[in-house]
Design a protein around this motif. Structure first.
Motif, PDB file in Angstrom:
ATOM      1  N   PHE A  36      -5.086  17.489  66.097  1.00  0.00           N
ATOM      2  CA  PHE A  36      -4.334  17.561  64.848  1.00  0.00           C
ATOM      3  C   PHE A  36      -4.393  19.007  64.364  1.00  0.00           C
ATOM      4  CE2 PHE A  36      -3.565  13.122  63.590  1.00  0.00           C
ATOM      5  CZ  PHE A  36      -4.388  12.447  64.484  1.00  0.00           C
ATOM      6  N   ARG A  37      -3.538  19.346  63.444  1.00  0.00           N
ATOM      7  CA  ARG A  37      -3.595  20.685  62.864  1.00  0.00           C
ATOM      8  C   ARG A  37      -3.282  20.621  61.380  1.00  0.00           C
ATOM      9  NH1 ARG A  37       1.760  23.395  65.763  1.00  0.00           N
ATOM     10  NH2 ARG A  37       3.352  22.286  64.531  1.00  0.00           N
ATOM     11  N   ARG A  38      -3.794  21.611  60.666  1.00  0.00           N
ATOM     12  CA  ARG A  38      -3.491  21.720  59.241  1.00  0.00           C
ATOM     13  C   ARG A  38      -3.136  23.167  58.958  1.00  0.00           C
ATOM     14  NH1 ARG A  38      -4.754  18.649  54.700  1.00  0.00           N
ATOM     15  NH2 ARG A  38      -6.284  17.419  55.858  1.00  0.00           N
ATOM     16  N   LYS A  42      -0.144  22.776  53.701  1.00  0.00           N
ATOM     17  CA  LYS A  42       0.563  21.654  54.309  1.00  0.00           C
ATOM     18  C   LYS A  42      -0.407  20.531  54.632  1.00  0.00           C
ATOM     19  CE  LYS A  42       4.436  24.187  56.341  1.00  0.00           C
ATOM     20  NZ  LYS A  42       5.215  24.437  57.580  1.00  0.00           N
ATOM     21  N   GLU A  43       0.140  19.348  54.843  1.00  0.00           N
ATOM     22  CA  GLU A  43      -0.689  18.209  55.205  1.00  0.00           C
ATOM     23  C   GLU A  43      -1.065  18.279  56.681  1.00  0.00           C
ATOM     24  OE1 GLU A  43       1.072  14.954  51.982  1.00  0.00           O
ATOM     25  OE2 GLU A  43       1.245  14.584  54.137  1.00  0.00           O
ATOM     26  N   ARG A  44      -2.114  17.557  57.020  1.00  0.00           N
ATOM     27  CA  ARG A  44      -2.528  17.470  58.417  1.00  0.00           C
ATOM     28  C   ARG A  44      -1.403  16.877  59.262  1.00  0.00           C
ATOM     29  NH1 ARG A  44      -7.848  14.185  59.049  1.00  0.00           N
ATOM     30  NH2 ARG A  44      -6.475  12.621  58.140  1.00  0.00           N
ATOM     31  N   GLU A  45      -1.234  17.422  60.426  1.00  0.00           N
ATOM     32  CA  GLU A  45      -0.136  17.021  61.320  1.00  0.00           C
ATOM     33  C   GLU A  45      -0.681  16.649  62.691  1.00  0.00           C
ATOM     34  OE1 GLU A  45       2.480  20.263  62.246  1.00  0.00           O
ATOM     35  OE2 GLU A  45       3.978  18.999  63.242  1.00  0.00           O
ATOM     36  N   VAL A  47      -0.664  16.497  66.607  1.00  0.00           N
ATOM     37  CA  VAL A  47      -0.154  17.402  67.632  1.00  0.00           C
ATOM     38  C   VAL A  47       0.002  16.694  68.975  1.00  0.00           C
ATOM     39  CG1 VAL A  47      -0.615  19.517  68.925  1.00  0.00           C
ATOM     40  CG2 VAL A  47      -1.160  19.401  66.474  1.00  0.00           C
ATOM     41  N   GLY A  60       3.488  15.201  69.225  1.00  0.00           N
ATOM     42  CA  GLY A  60       4.280  15.295  68.028  1.00  0.00           C
ATOM     43  C   GLY A  60       5.607  15.972  68.340  1.00  0.00           C
ATOM     44  N   SER A  62       7.233  18.315  66.977  1.00  0.00           N
ATOM     45  CA  SER A  62       7.324  19.770  66.823  1.00  0.00           C
ATOM     46  C   SER A  62       6.726  20.541  67.991  1.00  0.00           C
ATOM     47  CB  SER A  62       6.630  20.199  65.525  1.00  0.00           C
ATOM     48  OG  SER A  62       5.252  19.862  65.560  1.00  0.00           O
ATOM     49  N   ASP A  89       3.364  27.508  64.160  1.00  0.00           N
ATOM     50  CA  ASP A  89       2.228  26.847  64.800  1.00  0.00           C
ATOM     51  C   ASP A  89       0.896  27.324  64.221  1.00  0.00           C
ATOM     52  OD1 ASP A  89       4.001  27.129  67.896  1.00  0.00           O
ATOM     53  OD2 ASP A  89       3.734  25.309  66.697  1.00  0.00           O
ATOM     54  N   TRP A 104      -1.086   8.912  67.133  1.00  0.00           N
ATOM     55  CA  TRP A 104      -0.765   9.719  65.965  1.00  0.00           C
ATOM     56  C   TRP A 104      -1.509   9.291  64.706  1.00  0.00           C
ATOM     57  CZ3 TRP A 104       2.357   6.102  68.180  1.00  0.00           C
ATOM     58  CH2 TRP A 104       2.630   4.977  67.398  1.00  0.00           C
TER      59      TRP A 104
END
Length: 121
Positions: A36-38, A42-45, A47, A60, A62, A89, A104
């Protein structure tokens, strides 16, 4: 299981980085693993995720076509190969593990401390 993410750094747009997630305490082959990334403000996304055997992966939207998740259970590690990096990114990337394959969904039981990736334009 304890997770240690590494490999982050500063890279120019279009470049590549490979992140590693190393496990200790228990064998990582008992867990599905995700990244995951933050990004700032922004909210955690989600990956990418990989199941226990490595035979199933999920990405994900993106990062599809640019990032590849893989694992080496003999080395107790999971990797995220990131190509064609973009400024968007830029984020702190976290690896996470769970006994179930829940690609996810952010409800992983174990989380690493994160590694910072910065992509300059």
């Amino acid at each position: 299981v304890q997770l240690q993410a590494s490999g982050g750094g500063l890279v120019q747009a279009g470049g590549s980085l490979r992140l590693s997630c190393a496990a200790s305490g228990r064998t990582l082959s008992s867990y599905a693993v995700a990244w995951f990334r933050r990004a700032p403000r922004k909210e955690r996304e989600f990956v990418a995720a990989i199941n226990k055997s490595g035979g199933s992966t999920y990405y994900g939207d993106s990062v599809k076509g640019r990032f590849t998740i893989s694992r080496d259970n003999a080395k107790n590690s999971v990797y995220l190969q990131m190509n064609s990096l973009k400024p968007e990114d830029t984020a702190v990337y976290y690896c996470a593990a769970d006994s179930d394959y829940i690609p996810w969904q952010p409800r992983y039981d174990y989380w690493g401390q994160g590694t910072l990736v910065t992509v300059s334009s």
